[in-house]
Design a protein around this motif. Structure first.
Motif, short mmCIF file in Angstrom:
data_model
loop_
_atom_site.label_atom_id
_atom_site.label_comp_id
_atom_site.label_asym_id
_atom_site.label_seq_id
_atom_site.Cartn_x
_atom_site.Cartn_y
_atom_site.Cartn_z
N SER A 17 43.22 39.26 53.09
CA SER A 17 42.56 38.69 51.88
C SER A 17 41.23 39.38 51.76
O SER A 17 40.81 39.92 52.47
CB SER A 17 42.32 37.20 51.98
OG SER A 17 41.48 36.99 52.98
N ARG A 30 38.53 36.57 44.27
CA ARG A 30 39.25 36.45 45.64
C ARG A 30 40.48 37.11 45.26
O ARG A 30 41.06 37.04 44.28
CB ARG A 30 39.35 35.03 46.07
CG ARG A 30 39.66 34.93 47.41
CD ARG A 30 38.49 35.36 48.24
NE ARG A 30 38.54 34.50 49.63
CZ ARG A 30 38.16 35.21 50.74
NH1 ARG A 30 37.98 36.66 50.55
NH2 ARG A 30 38.05 34.64 51.95
N TYR A 31 40.82 38.08 46.39
CA TYR A 31 42.18 38.61 46.37
C TYR A 31 43.08 38.09 47.25
O TYR A 31 42.67 38.25 48.62
CB TYR A 31 42.12 40.16 46.35
CG TYR A 31 43.33 40.93 46.49
CD1 TYR A 31 44.03 41.10 45.55
CD2 TYR A 31 43.81 41.45 47.81
CE1 TYR A 31 45.26 41.83 45.59
CE2 TYR A 31 44.83 42.17 47.89
CZ TYR A 31 45.76 42.27 46.86
OH TYR A 31 46.79 43.19 46.94
N GLN A 32 44.13 37.66 47.25
CA GLN A 32 44.93 37.25 48.25
C GLN A 32 46.50 38.03 47.94
O GLN A 32 46.95 37.96 46.62
CB GLN A 32 45.58 35.79 47.87
CG GLN A 32 44.34 34.73 48.23
CD GLN A 32 44.22 34.71 49.80
OE1 GLN A 32 44.84 35.27 50.80
NE2 GLN A 32 42.96 34.42 50.07
#
Length: 183
Positions: A106, A180-182
């Motif tokens: 992440s 946020r990057y998931q």
């Protein structure tokens, strides 16, 4: 006389009708009562729950609010073009596409906007990639059809992306935000 005969006939018809209606119910006996079948619901399993006060959770772990996302509708004609007069020193030095290992962790990305026109987003992605940024398009379902998000990143360190925000605004005239990057 006719009235007596008539009264007897009417009375007989009524008695026969009552016998036809009531007698079958009396001779059948009581109708079987339907038993309702109950299934027991298992009890809720006991699970140890730990609570963390909101004050202790770092803001980086909180999900971004979807209310803050602005939808911008642009066509290929009205889409901003990259500012070609930007100084060469403002472009990052040899930006490389993210590695497969980095994509599994992440991290953080910059969302520059959400557009309806895929062609204008693809044009901006190509121009940003030519300028040395790891830009891509992400399609999401919107209430009035598909939207195409213009994204830059991902990176593992949020501050690196925050430093790129002014440069990206100068190039694309779009206000981006770090989310946020998931994978």
């Amino acid at each position: 006389m006719a009235s007596q005969l008539q009264n007897r006939l009417v009375g007989s018809v009524i008695l026969i009708a009552l016998a036809v209606i009531i007698l079958p119910e009396l001779l059948d006996g009581k109708p079987p009562q339907q038993q309702e079948q109950f299934e027991t619901i298992p009890l809720q399993p006991e699970v140890a729950v730990t609570s963390t006060p909101v004050a202790e959770i770092p803001t980086e772990q909180l999900p971004p609010s979807l209310d803050d996302v602005a939808t911008v509708e642009l066509t290929a004609d009205t889409a901003p073009t990259l500012n070609q007069s930007a100084p060469a020193s403002s472009t990052p030095a040899a930006a490389q596409p993210p590695s497969a290992a980095a994509l599994k962790e992440s991290g953080w990305v910059i969302q520059l906007g959400a557009f309806r026109n895929q062609q204008s987003v693809d044009q901006l992605v190509a121009e940003l990639q030519a300028a040395g940024y790891a830009a891509y398009r992400e399609q999401v379902a919107g209430s009035q059809g598909p939207l195409h998000k213009l994204m830059v990143g991902p990176k593992l360190v949020k501050s690196e992306l925050e430093q790129d925000l002014p440069k990206l605004k100068q190039i694309t005239s779009l206000n981006g935000k770090v989310v946020r990057y998931q994978p």
